[in-house]
Scaffold this motif. Structure first.
Motif, PDB file in Angstrom:
ATOM      1  N   SER A 184      -4.679   3.480   1.431  1.00 43.64           N
ATOM      2  CA  SER A 184      -3.246   3.313   1.205  1.00 43.64           C
ATOM      3  C   SER A 184      -2.437   4.397   1.899  1.00 43.64           C
ATOM      4  O   SER A 184      -1.356   4.130   2.438  1.00 43.64           O
ATOM      5  CB  SER A 184      -2.962   3.326  -0.305  1.00 43.64           C
ATOM      6  OG  SER A 184      -1.592   3.174  -0.549  1.00 43.64           O
ATOM      7  N   PRO A 196       1.008   1.004   1.250  1.00 40.53           N
ATOM      8  CA  PRO A 196       0.609   0.173   0.115  1.00 40.53           C
ATOM      9  C   PRO A 196       0.679  -1.326   0.371  1.00 40.53           C
ATOM     10  O   PRO A 196      -0.212  -2.072  -0.042  1.00 40.53           O
ATOM     11  CB  PRO A 196       1.574   0.591  -1.000  1.00 40.53           C
ATOM     12  CG  PRO A 196       2.716   1.251  -0.300  1.00 40.53           C
ATOM     13  CD  PRO A 196       2.150   1.869   0.928  1.00 40.53           C
ATOM     14  N   THR A 250      -2.132  -2.407   2.646  1.00 33.84           N
ATOM     15  CA  THR A 250      -3.405  -2.261   1.941  1.00 33.84           C
ATOM     16  C   THR A 250      -3.635  -3.423   0.993  1.00 33.84           C
ATOM     17  O   THR A 250      -4.729  -4.008   0.950  1.00 33.84           O
ATOM     18  CB  THR A 250      -3.428  -0.933   1.154  1.00 33.84           C
ATOM     19  OG1 THR A 250      -3.292   0.154   2.067  1.00 33.84           O
ATOM     20  CG2 THR A 250      -4.725  -0.781   0.380  1.00 33.84           C
ATOM     21  N   GLN A 291      -4.436  -0.591  -6.120  1.00 36.16           N
ATOM     22  CA  GLN A 291      -3.089  -0.481  -5.565  1.00 36.16           C
ATOM     23  C   GLN A 291      -2.052  -1.199  -6.422  1.00 36.16           C
ATOM     24  O   GLN A 291      -0.949  -0.692  -6.635  1.00 36.16           O
ATOM     25  CB  GLN A 291      -3.071  -1.038  -4.139  1.00 36.16           C
ATOM     26  CG  GLN A 291      -3.755  -0.135  -3.138  1.00 36.16           C
ATOM     27  CD  GLN A 291      -3.182   1.271  -3.162  1.00 36.16           C
ATOM     28  OE1 GLN A 291      -1.996   1.466  -2.921  1.00 36.16           O
ATOM     29  NE2 GLN A 291      -4.004   2.245  -3.474  1.00 36.16           N
ATOM     30  N   LEU A 334       1.194   0.456  -8.214  1.00 38.20           N
ATOM     31  CA  LEU A 334       2.533  -0.008  -7.875  1.00 38.20           C
ATOM     32  C   LEU A 334       3.258  -0.588  -9.084  1.00 38.20           C
ATOM     33  O   LEU A 334       4.489  -0.541  -9.168  1.00 38.20           O
ATOM     34  CB  LEU A 334       2.451  -1.049  -6.760  1.00 38.20           C
ATOM     35  CG  LEU A 334       1.945  -0.520  -5.405  1.00 38.20           C
ATOM     36  CD1 LEU A 334       1.720  -1.665  -4.443  1.00 38.20           C
ATOM     37  CD2 LEU A 334       2.922   0.487  -4.830  1.00 38.20           C
ATOM     38  N   GLU A 354       4.681   2.404 -10.879  1.00 41.30           N
ATOM     39  CA  GLU A 354       5.371   3.375 -10.038  1.00 41.30           C
ATOM     40  C   GLU A 354       6.850   3.420 -10.366  1.00 41.30           C
ATOM     41  O   GLU A 354       7.520   2.400 -10.482  1.00 41.30           O
ATOM     42  CB  GLU A 354       5.195   3.008  -8.560  1.00 41.30           C
ATOM     43  CG  GLU A 354       5.826   3.990  -7.604  1.00 41.30           C
ATOM     44  CD  GLU A 354       5.720   3.506  -6.166  1.00 41.30           C
ATOM     45  OE1 GLU A 354       6.546   2.663  -5.767  1.00 41.30           O
ATOM     46  OE2 GLU A 354       4.801   3.947  -5.453  1.00 41.30           O
TER      47      GLU A 354
END
Length: 484
Positions: free
Chosen positions: A326, A331, A334, A379, A383, A386
């Motif tokens: 990443s 991101p 990925t 990931q 996210l 996040e």
């Protein structure tokens, strides 16, 4: 605060305990799959009752995750984690000692309730222990490794224990693991201040929990009764009604269970949509793959479990590499690449034959699937939380787990229906049973690949990043409260 000092000096010990909690929760999801024939004979389950050994856990787990996440924010994440682990361990013991179908299914439901407290609390604690940066990326890599490996390890351990000592030991082993994790978490996970001072949204919690319960119940029932069964349609209609009530309740409550600010921060909305699609394939993979190995390839439960090891190792490797990939590729790229890699592996798996073998048909696709699955999961988890304010970290963790579980229930119900219909048509055309069964599995894997390809096409939505919400938004003023 002795535990605070310990955690600052040895955050790895706290991470190991929290990862162990997640591993145990995921282990309990899949460990019963191989043991179902023995469980059925042991407690006298009927044909219709046998699936509920799996469904009772998944239903309670999926329906209560949002409530568990919110409780963690309001009552304290460490406290909720330890309580959930205790409930999980005790209910596991009860399941192993069960002598009747009702006791076993009830114990599995309580086990799911404990898991619904453990999963969001442990994820929120991980996010709090490791601030944004490479350290958090590595921590989430560990998280992804144990989450994916827990599902594969459940199949292996279930086969070993069932064949060696009998089905009750799958539950006793889970109980021992949960107690060990409970002790480790009590010693290493820090007491953190409660930063959310709002009120618990009881009406919203009740309505959304009932809505998710009726949805998952309808989906699991549809696999056996058909999508047009009046009971199934009634469950879906009640789900729609309850969700409408939930929306009205949330608009009126001063501290809603799902505050709008949660979806205006970071990549929460897009991350959860993609996690639901990934979950719809993930749960089904661990359902169909062991069945193919046992019913078509003729492998024993123990050999079937061993056959999951390459998949588990690929998941652990991909989870370890995900943060590094990443940082180099970004991101969005990925996630897109990981979803496409998993889709390619499922397309490869869709070429299985009725007279094939493990080495020729299963091994290669399993490794590719494991790599793609793990990178995408790590990931999307990162996210989906996040930019979320610390006050909502538990809720965000509960939400991403909910979308994965509910997505898994939807995906498994739909894919099982499609696979069964394909097998039925093949049998009607007088194909041999093994070929008809294999045709159904091929359909499930091919459709799974199509779902992931669609998810990859939606991955650019992750690039639309909203502003991070400051603490105290929407009228809340988080203040340190009593430690927990």
């Amino acid at each position: 605060m002795k535990s605070d000092v310990i955690s600052r000096r040895r955050p790895g010990a706290a991470l190991a305990a929290l990862a162990g909690a997640q591993f145990t929760v995921m282990l309990a999801t899949s460990i019963v799959n191989v043991a179902l024939p023995g469980i059925r004979a042991g407690v006298g389950l009927s044909d219709s009752g046998t699936p509920w050994v799996v469904n009772a856990y998944g239903l309670a787990f999926g329906a209560l995750l949002l409530a568990g996440g919110r409780a963690a924010d309001l009552l304290g994440r460490r406290r909720v984690l330890l309580t959930g682990l205790a409930v999980f361990a005790l209910s596991s013991v009860a399941a192993g000692l069960a002598g009747s179908p009702a006791v076993l299914i009830a114990a599995r439901a309580v086990q799911g309730m404990g898991a619904a407290a453990v999963a969001p609390a442990s994820l929120a604690l991980v996010m709090g222990l490791f601030p944004p940066g490479p350290g958090r990326g590595r921590a989430l890599g560990v998280w992804g490794a144990v989450s994916g490996a827990g599902g594969a390890a459940g199949v292996l351990l279930g086969g070993v224990l069932t064949q060696a000592w009998g089905w009750p030991w799958i539950f006793h082993a889970v109980a021992v693991g949960a107690l060990a994790v409970l002790a480790a978490a009590a010693a290493s996970v820090p007491r953190t201040p409660v930063t959310e001072t709002g009120r618990f949204d009881l009406p919203g919690t009740v309505t959304v929990t009932l809505a998710l319960t009726t949805l998952v119940w309808g989906l699991t029932s549809a696999r056996g009764s058909g999508w047009t069964d009046p009971t199934v349609l009634g469950a879906f209609g009640l789900t729609a009604l309850l969700l409408a009530v939930f929306v009205l309740v949330e608009r009126r409550h001063p501290d809603p269970l799902l505050p709008p600010r949660l979806f205006r921060t970071g990549r929460v909305a897009a991350g959860n949509v993609l996690m639901a699609l990934l979950g719809s394939v993930w749960i089904a993979l661990f359902f169909f793959l062991p069945l193919h190995q046992q019913q078509v390839l003729g492998l024993s439960p123990l050999v079937t479990g061993v056959g999951q090891l390459p998949l588990a190792f690929a998941i652990m490797l991909g989870s370890a590499l995900a943060p590094r990939i990443s940082r180099r590729a970004g991101p969005t790229a990925t996630v897109t690449g990981a979803l496409l890699a998993e889709a390619a592996g499922l397309l490869w798996l869709a070429r299985i034959g009725a007279h094939g073998g493990y080495l020729t048909d299963v091994l290669g696709p399993s490794i590719l699937i494991g790599l793609g699955l793990s990178v995408a999961f790590v990931q999307l988890t990162a996210l989906s939380v996040e930019g979320v304010p610390q006050q909502d970290a538990g809720l965000a963790g509960g939400l991403v787990n909910t979308t994965r579980q509910v997505g898994g229930a939807v995906g498994l119900a739909v894919l099982a229906t499609l696979a069964g219909a394909t097998t039925g048509r093949a049998e009607a055309a007088h194909q041999p049973y093994l070929e008809a069964l294999t045709a159904g599995y091929r359909t499930a894997f091919a459709v799974s690949a199509a779902v992931l390809a669609a998810a990859a096409a939606l991955a650019p939505l992750l690039a639309r990043r909203g502003p991070a919400a400051p603490l105290g938004e929407a009228g809340t003023r988080p203040t340190p409260a009593a430690h927990n």
